[in-house]
Design a protein around this motif. Structure first.
Motif, PDB file in Angstrom:
ATOM      1  N   GLY A 189       0.818  -1.198   0.000  1.00 45.25           N
ATOM      2  CA  GLY A 189       0.000   0.000   0.000  1.00 45.25           C
ATOM      3  C   GLY A 189       0.857   1.256   0.000  1.00 45.25           C
ATOM      4  N   PHE A 190       0.293   2.336  -0.493  1.00 39.48           N
ATOM      5  CA  PHE A 190       1.023   3.596  -0.620  1.00 39.48           C
ATOM      6  C   PHE A 190       1.019   4.376   0.695  1.00 39.48           C
ATOM      7  CE2 PHE A 190       0.871   8.207  -1.553  1.00 39.48           C
ATOM      8  CZ  PHE A 190       2.119   8.343  -2.138  1.00 39.48           C
ATOM      9  N   SER A 191       2.145   4.970   1.012  1.00 46.20           N
ATOM     10  CA  SER A 191       2.226   5.908   2.132  1.00 46.20           C
ATOM     11  C   SER A 191       2.732   7.235   1.602  1.00 46.20           C
ATOM     12  CB  SER A 191       3.183   5.396   3.219  1.00 46.20           C
ATOM     13  OG  SER A 191       3.380   6.401   4.205  1.00 46.20           O
ATOM     14  N   ALA A 192       2.031   8.306   1.957  1.00 45.61           N
ATOM     15  CA  ALA A 192       2.464   9.642   1.548  1.00 45.61           C
ATOM     16  C   ALA A 192       3.452  10.239   2.535  1.00 45.61           C
ATOM     17  CB  ALA A 192       1.246  10.558   1.419  1.00 45.61           C
ATOM     18  N   GLY A 193       3.899   9.428   3.499  1.00 44.76           N
ATOM     19  CA  GLY A 193       4.794   9.939   4.527  1.00 44.76           C
ATOM     20  C   GLY A 193       6.185  10.251   4.018  1.00 44.76           C
ATOM     21  N   MET A 194       6.937  10.952   4.833  1.00 46.02           N
ATOM     22  CA  MET A 194       8.333  11.261   4.546  1.00 46.02           C
ATOM     23  C   MET A 194       9.153   9.969   4.532  1.00 46.02           C
ATOM     24  SD  MET A 194      11.023  13.412   6.943  1.00 46.02           S
ATOM     25  CE  MET A 194      10.128  14.964   6.844  1.00 46.02           C
ATOM     26  N   GLU A 195      10.029   9.812   3.528  1.00 53.18           N
ATOM     27  CA  GLU A 195      10.920   8.662   3.496  1.00 53.18           C
ATOM     28  C   GLU A 195      12.155   8.970   4.338  1.00 53.18           C
ATOM     29  OE1 GLU A 195      11.521   6.223   0.054  1.00 53.18           O
ATOM     30  OE2 GLU A 195      10.080   7.405  -1.093  1.00 53.18           O
ATOM     31  N   SER A 263      23.588  -8.563  12.449  1.00 54.26           N
ATOM     32  CA  SER A 263      24.866  -8.236  13.060  1.00 54.26           C
ATOM     33  C   SER A 263      25.663  -7.367  12.117  1.00 54.26           C
ATOM     34  CB  SER A 263      25.685  -9.476  13.403  1.00 54.26           C
ATOM     35  OG  SER A 263      25.247 -10.624  12.810  1.00 54.26           O
ATOM     36  N   GLY A 264      26.580  -6.591  12.715  1.00 53.58           N
ATOM     37  CA  GLY A 264      27.456  -5.747  11.917  1.00 53.58           C
ATOM     38  C   GLY A 264      26.793  -4.466  11.463  1.00 53.58           C
ATOM     39  N   LEU A 265      26.006  -4.564  10.412  1.00 58.62           N
ATOM     40  CA  LEU A 265      25.439  -3.352   9.821  1.00 58.62           C
ATOM     41  C   LEU A 265      24.073  -3.636   9.214  1.00 58.62           C
ATOM     42  CD1 LEU A 265      26.970  -2.632   6.307  1.00 58.62           C
ATOM     43  CD2 LEU A 265      27.156  -4.839   7.440  1.00 58.62           C
ATOM     44  N   ALA A 266      23.315  -2.586   9.069  1.00 57.72           N
ATOM     45  CA  ALA A 266      22.052  -2.635   8.331  1.00 57.72           C
ATOM     46  C   ALA A 266      21.567  -1.207   8.145  1.00 57.72           C
ATOM     47  CB  ALA A 266      20.988  -3.454   9.060  1.00 57.72           C
ATOM     48  N   ARG A 267      20.761  -1.016   7.125  1.00 55.36           N
ATOM     49  CA  ARG A 267      20.049   0.249   6.946  1.00 55.36           C
ATOM     50  C   ARG A 267      18.563  -0.052   7.029  1.00 55.36           C
ATOM     51  NH1 ARG A 267      20.177   1.150   1.659  1.00 55.36           N
ATOM     52  NH2 ARG A 267      17.952   0.678   1.577  1.00 55.36           N
ATOM     53  N   VAL A 268      17.880   0.671   7.901  1.00 53.14           N
ATOM     54  CA  VAL A 268      16.442   0.462   8.086  1.00 53.14           C
ATOM     55  C   VAL A 268      15.710   1.651   7.471  1.00 53.14           C
ATOM     56  CG1 VAL A 268      14.615  -0.097   9.720  1.00 53.14           C
ATOM     57  CG2 VAL A 268      16.976  -0.739  10.245  1.00 53.14           C
ATOM     58  N   ASP A 269      14.703   1.344   6.647  1.00 55.47           N
ATOM     59  CA  ASP A 269      13.953   2.376   5.920  1.00 55.47           C
ATOM     60  C   ASP A 269      12.557   2.541   6.516  1.00 55.47           C
ATOM     61  OD1 ASP A 269      16.203   2.271   4.349  1.00 55.47           O
ATOM     62  OD2 ASP A 269      15.243   1.206   2.694  1.00 55.47           O
ATOM     63  N   PHE A 270      12.107   3.792   6.573  1.00 56.08           N
ATOM     64  CA  PHE A 270      10.850   4.128   7.237  1.00 56.08           C
ATOM     65  C   PHE A 270      10.016   5.069   6.382  1.00 56.08           C
ATOM     66  CE2 PHE A 270      14.067   3.441  10.484  1.00 56.08           C
ATOM     67  CZ  PHE A 270      13.419   2.704  11.466  1.00 56.08           C
ATOM     68  N   PHE A 271       8.730   5.122   6.700  1.00 49.01           N
ATOM     69  CA  PHE A 271       7.857   6.229   6.337  1.00 49.01           C
ATOM     70  C   PHE A 271       7.436   6.905   7.644  1.00 49.01           C
ATOM     71  CE2 PHE A 271       6.881   3.198   2.821  1.00 49.01           C
ATOM     72  CZ  PHE A 271       7.373   3.974   1.774  1.00 49.01           C
ATOM     73  N   VAL A 272       7.419   8.227   7.640  1.00 53.57           N
ATOM     74  CA  VAL A 272       6.909   8.967   8.794  1.00 53.57           C
ATOM     75  C   VAL A 272       5.721   9.783   8.316  1.00 53.57           C
ATOM     76  CG1 VAL A 272       7.399  10.616  10.623  1.00 53.57           C
ATOM     77  CG2 VAL A 272       9.202   9.060   9.845  1.00 53.57           C
ATOM     78  N   GLU A 273       4.533   9.404   8.775  1.00 53.27           N
ATOM     79  CA  GLU A 273       3.303  10.034   8.321  1.00 53.27           C
ATOM     80  C   GLU A 273       2.883  11.146   9.274  1.00 53.27           C
ATOM     81  OE1 GLU A 273       1.308   6.251   5.948  1.00 53.27           O
ATOM     82  OE2 GLU A 273       0.627   6.690   7.987  1.00 53.27           O
ATOM     83  N   ASP A 274       2.473  12.271   8.688  1.00 54.57           N
ATOM     84  CA  ASP A 274       1.989  13.427   9.451  1.00 54.57           C
ATOM     85  C   ASP A 274       3.008  13.905  10.485  1.00 54.57           C
ATOM     86  OD1 ASP A 274      -0.498  13.276   8.072  1.00 54.57           O
ATOM     87  OD2 ASP A 274      -1.162  11.718   9.457  1.00 54.57           O
ATOM     88  N   GLY A 275       4.285  13.649  10.190  1.00 51.62           N
ATOM     89  CA  GLY A 275       5.348  14.120  11.080  1.00 51.62           C
ATOM     90  C   GLY A 275       5.418  13.409  12.411  1.00 51.62           C
ATOM     91  N   GLU A 276       4.645  12.333  12.590  1.00 48.49           N
ATOM     92  CA  GLU A 276       4.560  11.672  13.899  1.00 48.49           C
ATOM     93  C   GLU A 276       4.597  10.148  13.820  1.00 48.49           C
ATOM     94  OE1 GLU A 276       4.395  12.677  17.046  1.00 48.49           O
ATOM     95  OE2 GLU A 276       4.487  14.822  16.693  1.00 48.49           O
ATOM     96  N   ARG A 277       3.782   9.559  12.959  1.00 47.25           N
ATOM     97  CA  ARG A 277       3.603   8.099  12.943  1.00 47.25           C
ATOM     98  C   ARG A 277       4.719   7.444  12.153  1.00 47.25           C
ATOM     99  NH1 ARG A 277      -0.026   4.276   9.888  1.00 47.25           N
ATOM    100  NH2 ARG A 277      -0.284   2.470  11.280  1.00 47.25           N
ATOM    101  N   VAL A 278       5.511   6.597  12.817  1.00 50.61           N
ATOM    102  CA  VAL A 278       6.682   5.973  12.207  1.00 50.61           C
ATOM    103  C   VAL A 278       6.332   4.555  11.769  1.00 50.61           C
ATOM    104  CG1 VAL A 278       9.103   5.323  12.522  1.00 50.61           C
ATOM    105  CG2 VAL A 278       8.199   7.363  13.682  1.00 50.61           C
TER     106      VAL A 278
END
Length: 329
Positions: A189-195, A263-278
């Motif tokens: 599903g689409f999220s219009a939140g900040m990447e 372990s070691g390393l990772a990059r975690v990707d998020f959407f933050v909706e309405d400046g609050e919901r992660v």
């Protein structure tokens, strides 16, 4: 230390790996170590100094103290390479077999997070056999996600094979294109939140970098060109969010890292909706190290130079190896 840096690989991300590995080799040398450059050709052969290598279980790799795999996609970050390195009995940078495999499969990863009630976008998985047998039923089931949606190969990276679908009529062609890369496809599903992206470093008790905001400069979404073409995106670090939200991003990044056994390393990707919901989107166990890559840029913004980052990753690899080999099995 002698560090074998693995580059290339069999996946469609071969060229990205070559660029990442070039940067890693420079960083490892700048940190004071000796590099043994190994290229894995598209056909699967391992080559060092122009000669094809023969690998022996328990025999290590070229006498290296540690291996730094800089490979993306299938046969690189999906657990298969990690299993081979385990059999060679050599320390290596990054996640082990299970975490690599789990995180490579976007559907399994999301199901693990869903079991822990971690917030994320709605999604559905589609298998090729089902799509071929019951296309109308699959289309009806996917309609609950609304539009737009993203159609992705479930076990690939770097935005290869991904399409943003705006209408039901576009769904079938997008699924067919994704199935050309994988027999399992995820529809999100689409999220219009900040990447927002966050880099994680460590083993049992990892640290998280300053979260960064992805600002697209020429694309509607974060596609291959936006990721790897200079000027395709701008990274704003820290992300333009309240401090408590930045803290929640960092907390969730570390929590997700530990939850899936990284372990070691990772990059975690998020959407933050309405400046609050992660919302957690995905986790990359071997993120890019090219000149446009977010993972090292976020650590640099957090005060850790690229050579120091490479040095720390090598130390973490040896630490994990020694810990795991200290137990009876």
């Amino acid at each position: 230390m002698k560090v074998a840096v693995l580059a290339g690989g069999r996946s469609s991300e071969h060229d990205v790996s070559l660029s990442s590995a070039a940067a890693v080799r420079a960083g490892v040398v700048a940190a004071g170590h000796e590099v043994l450059p190994v290229t894995i050709e598209r056909g699967g052969a391992w080559v060092f100094e122009g000669a094809e290598l023969s690998l022996r279980p328990g025999g290590g790799l070229l006498g290296a103290d540690v291996v730094f795999p800089v490979l993306h996609g299938p046969f690189g970050e999906d657990g298969t390479l990690q299993g081979l390195l385990e059999l060679l009995d050599v320390p290596y940078v990054g996640a082990g077999v299970l975490a690599s495999s789990l995180c490579m499969d976007k559907i399994v990863f999301k199901e693990v997070l869903a079991a822990a009630d971690v917030p994320q976008v709605p999604y559905a998985g589609v298998r090729l056999a089902r799509w071929q047998a019951e296309p109308e039923a699959v289309t009806r089931e996917l309609a609950v996600l609304g539009t737009p949606v993203f159609v992705k190969p479930a076990r690939l990276g770097s935005s290869v094979g991904i399409a943003k679908v705006w209408s039901e009529s576009e769904l079938g062609p997008a699924l067919d294109a994704a199935f050309a890369h994988d027999s399992l496809v995820i529809v999100e599903g689409f999220s219009a939140g900040m990447e927002v992206e966050c880099s994680v470093l460590g083993n049992g008790e990892p640290d998280a970098s300053i979260p960064g905001e992805i600002v697209l400069t020429g694309s509607d979404w974060y596609d291959y060109e936006a990721k790897y073409q200079p000027g395709g995106m701008e990274l704003v670090a820290p992300a333009r969010l309240p401090e408590h939200v930045l803290g929640e991003v960092r907390r969730l990044a570390c929590d997700t890292f530990v939850r899936v056994g990284c372990s070691g390393l990772a990059r975690v990707d998020f959407f933050v909706e309405d400046g609050e919901r992660v919302l957690v989107n995905e986790l990359n166990t071997l993120p890019g190290f090219t000149e446009t890559s977010v993972y090292p840029k976020l650590w640099e913004a957090s005060g850790l130079s690229f050579p120091a980052l490479c040095d720390r990753l090598l130390a973490l690899a040896i630490e994990r190896f020694e810990t795991e080999r200290a137990v009876a099995f």
